[in-house]
Structures are given as structure tokens and as C-alpha cells.
Design an enzyme around this catalytic site. Structure first.
Site, PDB file in Angstrom:
ATOM      1  N   ARG A  54       0.868  -1.187   0.000  1.00 20.61           N
ATOM      2  CA  ARG A  54       0.000   0.000   0.000  1.00 20.61           C
ATOM      3  C   ARG A  54       0.894   1.222   0.000  1.00 20.61           C
ATOM      4  O   ARG A  54       1.559   1.524   0.982  1.00 20.61           O
ATOM      5  CB  ARG A  54      -0.899  -0.007   1.239  1.00 20.61           C
ATOM      6  CG  ARG A  54      -1.807   1.228   1.378  1.00 20.61           C
ATOM      7  CD  ARG A  54      -2.917   1.204   0.359  1.00 20.61           C
ATOM      8  NE  ARG A  54      -4.001   2.101   0.725  1.00 20.61           N
ATOM      9  CZ  ARG A  54      -4.348   3.181   0.042  1.00 20.61           C
ATOM     10  NH1 ARG A  54      -3.667   3.518  -1.048  1.00 20.61           N
ATOM     11  NH2 ARG A  54      -5.369   3.925   0.416  1.00 20.61           N
ATOM     12  N   GLY A  55       0.924   1.928  -1.120  1.00 23.17           N
ATOM     13  CA  GLY A  55       1.843   3.042  -1.276  1.00 23.17           C
ATOM     14  C   GLY A  55       1.712   4.098  -0.204  1.00 23.17           C
ATOM     15  O   GLY A  55       2.705   4.630   0.290  1.00 23.17           O
ATOM     16  N   ASP A  59       0.990   3.801   2.827  1.00 22.62           N
ATOM     17  CA  ASP A  59       1.573   3.360   4.102  1.00 22.62           C
ATOM     18  C   ASP A  59       3.078   3.157   4.033  1.00 22.62           C
ATOM     19  O   ASP A  59       3.789   3.429   5.003  1.00 22.62           O
ATOM     20  CB  ASP A  59       0.943   2.030   4.543  1.00 22.62           C
ATOM     21  CG  ASP A  59      -0.523   2.147   4.909  1.00 22.62           C
ATOM     22  OD1 ASP A  59      -0.989   3.269   5.142  1.00 22.62           O
ATOM     23  OD2 ASP A  59      -1.200   1.108   4.945  1.00 22.62           O
ATOM     24  N   ARG A  77       5.323   3.300   0.774  1.00 22.24           N
ATOM     25  CA  ARG A  77       6.143   3.620  -0.402  1.00 22.24           C
ATOM     26  C   ARG A  77       7.403   4.388  -0.043  1.00 22.24           C
ATOM     27  O   ARG A  77       8.473   4.155  -0.622  1.00 22.24           O
ATOM     28  CB  ARG A  77       5.333   4.416  -1.429  1.00 22.24           C
ATOM     29  CG  ARG A  77       6.139   4.730  -2.696  1.00 22.24           C
ATOM     30  CD  ARG A  77       5.356   5.546  -3.710  1.00 22.24           C
ATOM     31  NE  ARG A  77       4.205   4.839  -4.213  1.00 22.24           N
ATOM     32  CZ  ARG A  77       4.240   3.919  -5.173  1.00 22.24           C
ATOM     33  NH1 ARG A  77       5.404   3.563  -5.691  1.00 22.24           N
ATOM     34  NH2 ARG A  77       3.136   3.351  -5.582  1.00 22.24           N
ATOM     35  N   GLY A 105       1.671   7.291 -18.248  1.00 17.76           N
ATOM     36  CA  GLY A 105       0.555   7.389 -19.186  1.00 17.76           C
ATOM     37  C   GLY A 105      -0.098   6.052 -19.483  1.00 17.76           C
ATOM     38  O   GLY A 105      -1.187   6.014 -20.038  1.00 17.76           O
ATOM     39  N   GLU A 119      -4.360  -6.860  -6.981  1.00 18.16           N
ATOM     40  CA  GLU A 119      -3.034  -7.468  -7.116  1.00 18.16           C
ATOM     41  C   GLU A 119      -2.997  -8.813  -6.399  1.00 18.16           C
ATOM     42  O   GLU A 119      -2.498  -9.805  -6.938  1.00 18.16           O
ATOM     43  CB  GLU A 119      -1.972  -6.550  -6.497  1.00 18.16           C
ATOM     44  CG  GLU A 119      -1.622  -5.319  -7.283  1.00 18.16           C
ATOM     45  CD  GLU A 119      -0.594  -4.467  -6.563  1.00 18.16           C
ATOM     46  OE1 GLU A 119      -0.351  -3.342  -7.030  1.00 18.16           O
ATOM     47  OE2 GLU A 119      -0.045  -4.902  -5.542  1.00 18.16           O
TER      48      GLU A 119
END
Length: 378
Positions: free
Chosen positions: A196-197, A199, A201, A229, A263
């Protein structure tokens, strides 16, 4: 134009938008912004739409007040129409906002759309336009972009103006080919790390990815391996399908992210049909709450079930629950401290485990021992 810049002027015109425009000019890129490219007395909307239709690449700076501007939303809807009907690329920049709030249209984005709908209520045609704005915002937020803070945008601007983003495909009318339909060969990675980015990253996940890279382990990193993109979900699924092993970092808000749960379900689908392995890591979260789906995990799933009420969508939430239960009961590592210097020993242990797995002859194992590992619980 080579590039069109869409941004909320009152929030970004005199800093990130101005800096980005100047950087593009220095690189010889013919860029459009409303304050630099519109002639005095010219009608704004037709001129903006003409500029959008004549541009090859679109930079969309999504700031906190972006969705409160009807001008910005009209630009965005036209940009999405051009991207869907020709081979052009949109590059989102999430400026001091959480991308998940943009995708889900919650927080300040939810409030902005609630005001639009309240003000335009009763006009069916206009309400349909508001729905198009919502869909456009979601589509753009589902693409890979830059997530930057108020103080750090200057660091990212050189990456934003690299030629690889601007010379992909010519603007060609009449070609119904969106960039997302271009097929690329699946690349193989040693490890896919699901986290989870919000939390992890900028702390544990960053340290782990750096350690893997230093030791010659090819680990998927969405900031590095996903072309800006591109549709994130499509690229993530390709990376999962092409990975030999998986690390899943369960943190407090992991289950609140539909990206993370998708994911996880994809990872479980892969290990059911192959000899790949999963290493779960509980990062500053009680393993029992994850395994039993209680506490913050229970709240997250209740929110998903409230949001996804259609039968097919509810079935998807059930698959997420099943995947979470399957992975969270595997032998794991529990990290209880958020201080970086106290995490080094655990990272070294994870690293050694991955090295052992990569060097291991999986064909010598019986089928019932393919997804487990020796216990790392502390």
C-alpha cells in the site's frame, strides 16, 4: 502543439504549471497553456478545445481544487475523447493529492462533484455531462503518473519533460487506437512486491526495493517499470504474470485499497497454476487482524461491500477476502517497528530468503510445498 497543459490556475499557475511550461520550452517542446497561448478577446472554450484536438501529449496537473473547476473538467473530458480516438498519451501529475482519492472521487473531489450535482440537479443533459466528467477523471487517475508534494515538484520536472513521453506516437486523426491497446511482450521479474503506497512507499517498501536492487534481484517497481501514461492495472497484471516470486506487505490500510486487493487476487491466481512462491510481511499491523479480517481490515471490507452492491462486484469482493485469507496464513515475517534503522535486520532476512528461493530447484519439491516457506515469524 506538442503538449497541452491542463491545470487549476488558482492553485498551480505560478509554480508547478509555470515551471513545467518553461522546462518544456527549454527542451524545444511547443506547449499550450491558456495564459501563454490564447489571444486577447478570443473565445476561451472553442480555443481550448481546438488546442486540445491539435495536441500530441496531455499533461494533467490534478490538484485539490481541480474538480471544483468546470473549465478543468470540460478540458479533461475532451482530452479523454482525443486519447480514446487516437494514438495520444495523457500524463497525470497528482499534485499534493492522494491518487486513490481522485480515482474514488472522495474527500475534496467528492465534495466538488456533490456541489456540481446539487447545482445542476434537474437538468438531465447537464447531469449526463457531470457523469462524463467523473468517468474522465477516473480514467486519467487509472494511468501511471507522478505523485508529488508541494515542495518537491522541481525535482520531478526533468523526468516529466523527457523526450520518451513526448515522441511516442504522432497525433493522427481517424485512427481509433488508444495507447492502452498496444501489446508489449511480458517481461520476467524475480520478485513482485505488493504494498500500500500510502503506508509504505516512502519507508519500508522503498528500503526493501533498494536492497533487492543492490543485490542484483530484478524486482518490479511501478515508479520505474510502468511507462507514464499507461493504464496502471494492465501494467501491474503483466508484471504479476511475469514474476517468479511475490512479497506481499500487509500494512494498516492494505485492504482499503482495491488496487492492492486486485493485485493479491491476481497473485493467488498465478500461484495456483505454477510453482511460484509468496512471502507475506505484516508491517506494523497485528497478523491476527489480517488473518481474521477484523479491526481496520473488517472496516475496509464492509466499505467495499457497501460500495460494490451488484452481484458480480460482490463476488469480486468475496474473491479478495479469499485471497487475503489464503496469503495471510502462510509463514511470514512480522515487522513491528517503523524506525528505518531497526528494520535493516528484517530486510536482510527477507533478502536472504528471496536469494534462497531464486537459487532453489523448485522441481525437486512436492506440489503441496510450493507456496510455503520456513517460518519467519518473530
Amino acid at each position: 502543439y506538442d503538449a497541452f497543459l491542463s491545470f487549476r490556475g488558482s492553485e498551480t499557475r505560478h509554480h508547478i504549471a509555470a515551471s513545467l511550461y518553461k522546462a518544456l520550452l527549454r527542451e524545444g517542446v511547443h506547449a499550450f497553456t491558456d495564459d501563454q497561448s490564447l489571444n486577447r478577446g478570443e473565445q476561451i472554450q472553442p480555443a481550448l478545445f481546438n488546442a486540445i484536438e491539435g495536441s500530441r501529449v496531455f499533461y494533467v496537473v490534478i490538484s485539490k481544487g481541480y474538480a471544483s473547476s468546470i473549465w478543468c473538467l470540460q478540458e479533461l473530458a475532451r482530452i479523454c475523447y482525443c486519447v480514446e480516438t487516437s494514438a495520444r498519451r495523457v500524463l497525470p501529475i497528482f499534485y499534493d493529492v492522494d491518487p486513490s482519492e481522485v480515482r474514488k472521487q472522495i474527500g475534496c473531489f467528492g465534495k466538488a462533484f456533490a456541489k456540481h450535482e446539487e447545482r445542476l440537479r434537474g437538468d438531465k443533459e447537464t447531469m449526463e455531462e457531470v457523469q462524463r466528467w467523473r468517468e474522465a477523471l477516473t480514467r486519467v487517475a487509472n494511468r501511471s503518473g507522478w505523485v508529488i508534494g508541494n515542495e518537491s515538484y522541481c525535482v520531478h520536472i526533468p523526468e516529466m519533460v523527457r523526450k520518451k513521453h513526448l515522441s511516442l506516437l504522432p497525433s493522427t486523426s481517424g485512427i481509433a487506437l488508444a495507447s492502452s491497446t498496444i501489446i508489449h511482450a511480458i517481461r520476467t521479474y524475480d520478485v513482485f512486491v505488493s504494498f500500500r503506497g500510502l503506508d509504505t512507499r516512502n519507508n519500508f517498501a522503498a528500503l526493501l526495493l533498494q536492497a533487492l536492487h543492490r543485490n542484483g534481484i530484478d524486482a518490479f517497481n511501478d515508479n520505474v517499470h510502468v511507462m507514464k501514461g499507461e493504464f496502471i492495472e494492465y501494467e501491474l497484471y503483466k508484471a504479476i504474470d511475469g514474476s517468479r516470486n511475490f512479497i506481499v506487505v500487509f500494512s494498516k490500510n492494505y485492504a482499503s485499497s482495491t488496487w492492492c486487493l486486485r493485485e493479491l487476487a491476481r497473485i493467488c491466481k498465478n500461484i495456483e497454476t505454477s510453482t511460484r512462491r509468496i512471502l507475506p510481511i505484516f508491517y506494523v499491523v497485528d497478523p491476527l487482524k489480517v488473518q481474521k479480517q477484523s479491526g481496520c481490515y473488517e472496516k475496509a471490507f464492509l466499505d467495499h461491500e457497501e460500495r460494490f452492491r451488484v452481484a458480480k462486484e460482490r463476488e469480486q469482493v468475496w474473491r479478495w477476502r479469499k485471497a487475503l485469507k489464503q496469503v495471510s496464513h502462510l509463514p511470514c515475517l512480522h515487522i513491528q517497528n517503523e524506525l528505518h534503522h531497526l528494520q535493516q535486520a528484517e530486510i536482510e532476512e527477507i533478502l536472504q530468503e528471496i536469494i534462497n528461493i531464486l537459487n532453489f530447484k523448485s522441481s525437486s519439491l512436492p506440489n503441496d510445498d510450493l507456496v510455503g516457506m520456513k517460518s519467519l515469524v518473530k
